[in-house]
Design a protein around this motif. Structure first.
Motif, mmCIF file in Angstrom:
data_model
loop_
_atom_site.group_PDB
_atom_site.id
_atom_site.type_symbol
_atom_site.label_atom_id
_atom_site.label_comp_id
_atom_site.label_asym_id
_atom_site.label_seq_id
_atom_site.Cartn_x
_atom_site.Cartn_y
_atom_site.Cartn_z
ATOM 1 N N ARG A 22 31.552 -52.891 37.277
ATOM 2 C CA ARG A 22 32.704 -52.372 36.540
ATOM 3 C C ARG A 22 33.483 -51.458 37.476
ATOM 4 O O ARG A 22 32.898 -50.631 38.178
ATOM 5 N N TYR B 187 36.520 -48.592 37.986
ATOM 6 C CA TYR B 187 37.290 -47.546 37.321
ATOM 7 C C TYR B 187 38.338 -47.047 38.316
ATOM 8 O O TYR B 187 37.992 -46.495 39.368
ATOM 9 N N ILE C 246 38.674 -50.807 34.417
ATOM 10 C CA ILE C 246 39.006 -49.844 33.366
ATOM 11 C C ILE C 246 39.935 -48.788 33.980
ATOM 12 O O ILE C 246 39.651 -48.245 35.045
ATOM 13 N N LYS D 176 38.064 -42.668 26.887
ATOM 14 C CA LYS D 176 37.891 -44.119 26.928
ATOM 15 C C LYS D 176 37.031 -44.541 28.117
ATOM 16 O O LYS D 176 36.107 -45.360 27.975
ATOM 17 N N LYS E 185 33.395 -43.367 27.636
ATOM 18 C CA LYS E 185 32.705 -44.194 26.640
ATOM 19 C C LYS E 185 32.309 -45.534 27.243
ATOM 20 O O LYS E 185 31.194 -46.038 27.023
ATOM 21 N N ASP E 186 33.206 -46.124 28.017
ATOM 22 C CA ASP E 186 32.898 -47.403 28.657
ATOM 23 C C ASP E 186 31.771 -47.239 29.675
ATOM 24 O O ASP E 186 30.882 -48.090 29.762
#
Length: 399
Positions: A41, A43, A59, A83, A86-87
């Motif tokens: 993931r 960010y 994200i 957000k 939380k992810d």
């Protein structure tokens, strides 16, 4: 543990909104990791019209336009909002990768420490050298102190060259540093991409010697030293032309400083390979790179390289074999190093061929496997430490 067991949270200040060498390396790493079965993931700041599509799930994080006029195309990440947090919690990473010591990187580091997750940081540029190009050299010690505090809180670092590793150790940034080098796409960058018709369209005669600059046109790339060196070369009455590939906020200044220079603008993909291979000598006076992707790409295209003997280039260029390494900032010495490449065809061909052969050593998958192996080592070390602490606690409970 296998690479496929990894769950990597990668934090970047610029993953895809403006194309640069750092995010090209990160996206290639992401592609490699995903092909190995790892979960990933990313960010990073997101914009409506990025330069290219990101590799992997991404994200967005809070950000603002960089508050420096000459860097206005970049974004400053401001941390992690609800957000993103939380992810991150739901993703449950077992390793954190920080690629920029910005506010979001600092926040992610604190989060990792709170959750007992190992952190790897990658070093992509010499941030501490930037202030000198904006009349603020007095800030360098403070920035170096901030970087030292940030990197020493990480579990390990990766840097793209041995010269950069040596610099980081000398600066006391960390003592666990692996080399994450850079690869080159040999389909795009190779001598066969040379195009005489393209050269002629740019205003280059077949027997002209084109000295190439490639990169973003920003002052920290050493544009002032490049221009001063060309002035010195002209004073020596050495025949040559200048070919500039790239664009950026300092383009007008560079054009005014290089009258008669050929500015080919921003190029990418096969067009970049063609433009670069159509030059004759590559000149890179920058000292801010930790590796120098453009230097490797020029070598792959068969161009001899004249570069500053600083981090990055000093680990790529073999002095008197694939090019010349010159003391940083010495315009007269750069001109003397460029001179024989402009006048001696055999030397230019010999050093260019040697550089192309050396560039064949840089395979992206082999290079990226070093990062994956470092991830695995850090996760295994952390798990072993956690298990040791658990056993000690159990023994203490029953003693």
């Amino acid at each position: 543990m296998q690479t496929s067991d990894l769950r990597i949270a990668l934090f970047s200040g610029n993953y895809n909104y403006t194309r640069d060498g750092a995010n090209q390396a990160l996206n290639r790493l992401a592609d490699y990791l995903l092909r190995q079965g790892a979960a990933l993931r990313v960010y990073a700041p997101m914009v409506p019209d990025p330069d290219f599509e990101p590799t992997g799930d991404m994200i967005g994080v809070p950000n603002i336009r960089m508050p420096i006029k000459s860097r206005g195309e970049y974004r400053l990440p401001l941390g992690l909002d609800g957000k993103a947090l939380k992810d991150l919690e739901a993703f449950k990473p077992n390793i954190i990768h920080l690629s920029s010591p910005d506010p979001t990187g600092h926040r992610a580091l604190r989060w990792a420490q709170d959750h007992d997750i190992p952190v790897l940081a990658s070093v992509h540029t010499r941030f501490e050298t930037y202030p000198r190009y904006y009349g603020m050299s007095f800030m360098e010690p403070a920035i170096e102190w901030i970087l030292r505090r940030f990197y020493n809180r990480c579990d390990a670092l990766v840097a793209p060259s041995q010269s950069m590793v040596d610099t980081l150790i000398e600066q006391d940034m960390h003592d666990d540093i692996a080399i994450w080098s850079r690869g080159v796409d040999r389909e795009v960058f190779n001598p066969s991409r040379r195009d005489m018709e393209w050269r002629r369209a740019q205003g280059l005669e077949d027997d002209d010697i084109a000295i190439v600059f490639l990169g973003r046109l920003v002052m920290e790339k050493g544009l002032d030293v490049f221009a001063d060196s060309i002035i010195q070369l002209r004073k020596l009455q050495v025949p040559h032309k200048v070919l500039v590939i790239g664009d950026g906020p300092a383009r007008q200044w560079f054009q005014q400083s290089l009258p008669g220079g050929i500015f080919a603008g921003f190029q990418t993909g096969p067009d970049l390979g063609m433009a670069l291979a159509s030059g004759d000598v590559f000149f890179n006076p920058s000292i801010t790179e930790t590796f120098g992707n453009v230097t490797l790409e020029a070598m792959a295209c068969g161009l001899p390289v004249v570069a500053a003997g600083a981090t990055g280039a000093s680990s790529l260029v073999d002095d008197w074999e694939t090019g010349r390494l010159v003391p940083p900032g010495d315009a007269a010495a750069f001109a003397e190093a460029l001179k024989p490449y402009c006048t001696n065809h055999d030397l230019r061909a010999r050093h260019g061929k040697a550089g192309a052969e050396k560039a064949c050593q840089f395979s992206w998958d082999a290079i990226n496997s070093v990062v994956a192996d470092t991830y695995v080592r850090l996760v295994e070390d952390r798990r072993a430490l956690q298990e040791s602490e658990r056993l000690e606690a159990e023994a203490a409970k029953h003693s």
